[in-house]
Enzyme design. Structure first.
Site, mmCIF file in Angstrom:
data_model
loop_
_atom_site.group_PDB
_atom_site.id
_atom_site.type_symbol
_atom_site.label_atom_id
_atom_site.label_comp_id
_atom_site.label_asym_id
_atom_site.label_seq_id
_atom_site.Cartn_x
_atom_site.Cartn_y
_atom_site.Cartn_z
ATOM 1 N N LYS A 137 0.853 -1.187 0.000
ATOM 2 C CA LYS A 137 0.000 0.000 0.000
ATOM 3 C C LYS A 137 0.889 1.237 0.000
ATOM 4 O O LYS A 137 1.847 1.319 0.783
ATOM 5 C CB LYS A 137 -0.893 0.013 1.238
ATOM 6 C CG LYS A 137 -2.075 0.977 1.152
ATOM 7 C CD LYS A 137 -3.145 0.478 0.200
ATOM 8 C CE LYS A 137 -4.456 1.238 0.382
ATOM 9 N NZ LYS A 137 -5.480 0.761 -0.574
ATOM 10 N N THR A 188 -4.518 -4.793 0.904
ATOM 11 C CA THR A 188 -3.811 -3.525 1.103
ATOM 12 C C THR A 188 -4.657 -2.543 1.914
ATOM 13 O O THR A 188 -4.101 -1.678 2.601
ATOM 14 C CB THR A 188 -3.407 -2.899 -0.245
ATOM 15 O OG1 THR A 188 -4.573 -2.565 -0.998
ATOM 16 C CG2 THR A 188 -2.536 -3.855 -1.043
#
Length: 265
Positions: A11, A54
């Site tokens: 992420k 994520t």
């Protein structure tokens, strides 16, 4: 047969603003990347059983910020990395990159966001601890009006640039460094101020000459730093008008010259 060579996912650009009851503010933007062969099946077979979403990574970073009581970007990244590996035992290691939005306190509850240079950090965290790291400052935009030359360079049929015995020099500079011991870190602001002081008093023959001197002085002054690296752009202003001892300049147009240098103790 295709053979995967690198398997990572993560992420990026997770924003964090932590405010406590005393209105102290800690701000960061974090990238978290997970590494491990266990994720191969998610690429080859669509098997997501071992994949930490994520979005969950984003929420995990926020949860770490809630418990974080420090002020150092590096310390926060280390907390996130160690905690993530503790929680998800199938992940081999994580790399984290952080950027520090700059807020200056203007009152008891008031902050102003500034858009100058900022602290950055990068960590590689494995199950054996912090494997590698970098600290740094980026977006240093520095201009010196005198004490910069560029002359004696190679000339051939492609050369149109004249020699410059003295010129204003405007650079965009990113600097990163590695400490010999992660626990004994030099404040980034101190390194930034040392770089600016070198630019101020050193008479350079080129940007290469300048950044080399910057690196030498950083290693001489800060014994806890073992390696320093620079990425610089030449944003030398174009001359627009001259007259009566005064010059008017304008921003240079692309393309820009780029310089890289890494020095090790």
């Amino acid at each position: 047969m295709a053979e995967p060579l690198t398997i990572t996912y993560g992420k990026a650009a997770v924003s964090v603003y932590r405010a406590d009851e005393a209105c102290n503010l800690f701000a960061a933007e974090v990238d978290l990347v997970a590494h491990g062969d266990v994720f191969l099946s998610s690429y080859t077979e669509g098997d997501n059983s071992q994949v930490v979403a994520t979005d969950s990574m984003k929420n995990f970073i926020h949860a770490c910020a809630l418990e974080f009581e420090g002020t150092s970007l590096e310390e926060f990244l280390a907390l996130v990395g160690r905690s993530f590996l503790d929680r998800y035992e199938h992940v081999e290691r994580v790399t984290l990159e952080g950027r520090e939005p700059t807020f200056e306190r203007r009152g008891g509850v008031l902050y102003q966001q500034l858009y100058g240079d900022r602290g950055v950090a990068w960590l590689d965290v494995g199950r054996d601890g912090i494997r590698d790291h970098r600290s740094g400052r980026e977006r240093l935009h520095l201009v010196k009006l005198r004490g910069n030359a560029f002359r004696g360079f190679l000339r051939d049929e492609y050369t149109t640039l004249p020699d410059a015995d003295d010129r204003p020099l405007f650079i965009h500079l990113d600097a990163r460094w590695r400490h010999a011991d992660f626990e004994k870190r030099v404040p980034g602001e101190a390194v930034r101020d040392a770089l600016a002081a070198t630019f101020d008093d050193f008479v350079s023959e080129s940007i290469q000459h300048l950044v080399y001197e910057m690196g030498v002085r950083v290693l001489e002054r800060f014994e806890d730093i073992e390696q320093v690296e620079f990425d610089a752009q030449n944003r030398l202003w174009d001359t627009a008008l001259t007259g009566d001892g005064v010059k008017v300049y304008t921003d240079a147009r692309p393309p820009f010259g780029v310089i890289h240098l890494t020095l090790k103790r």
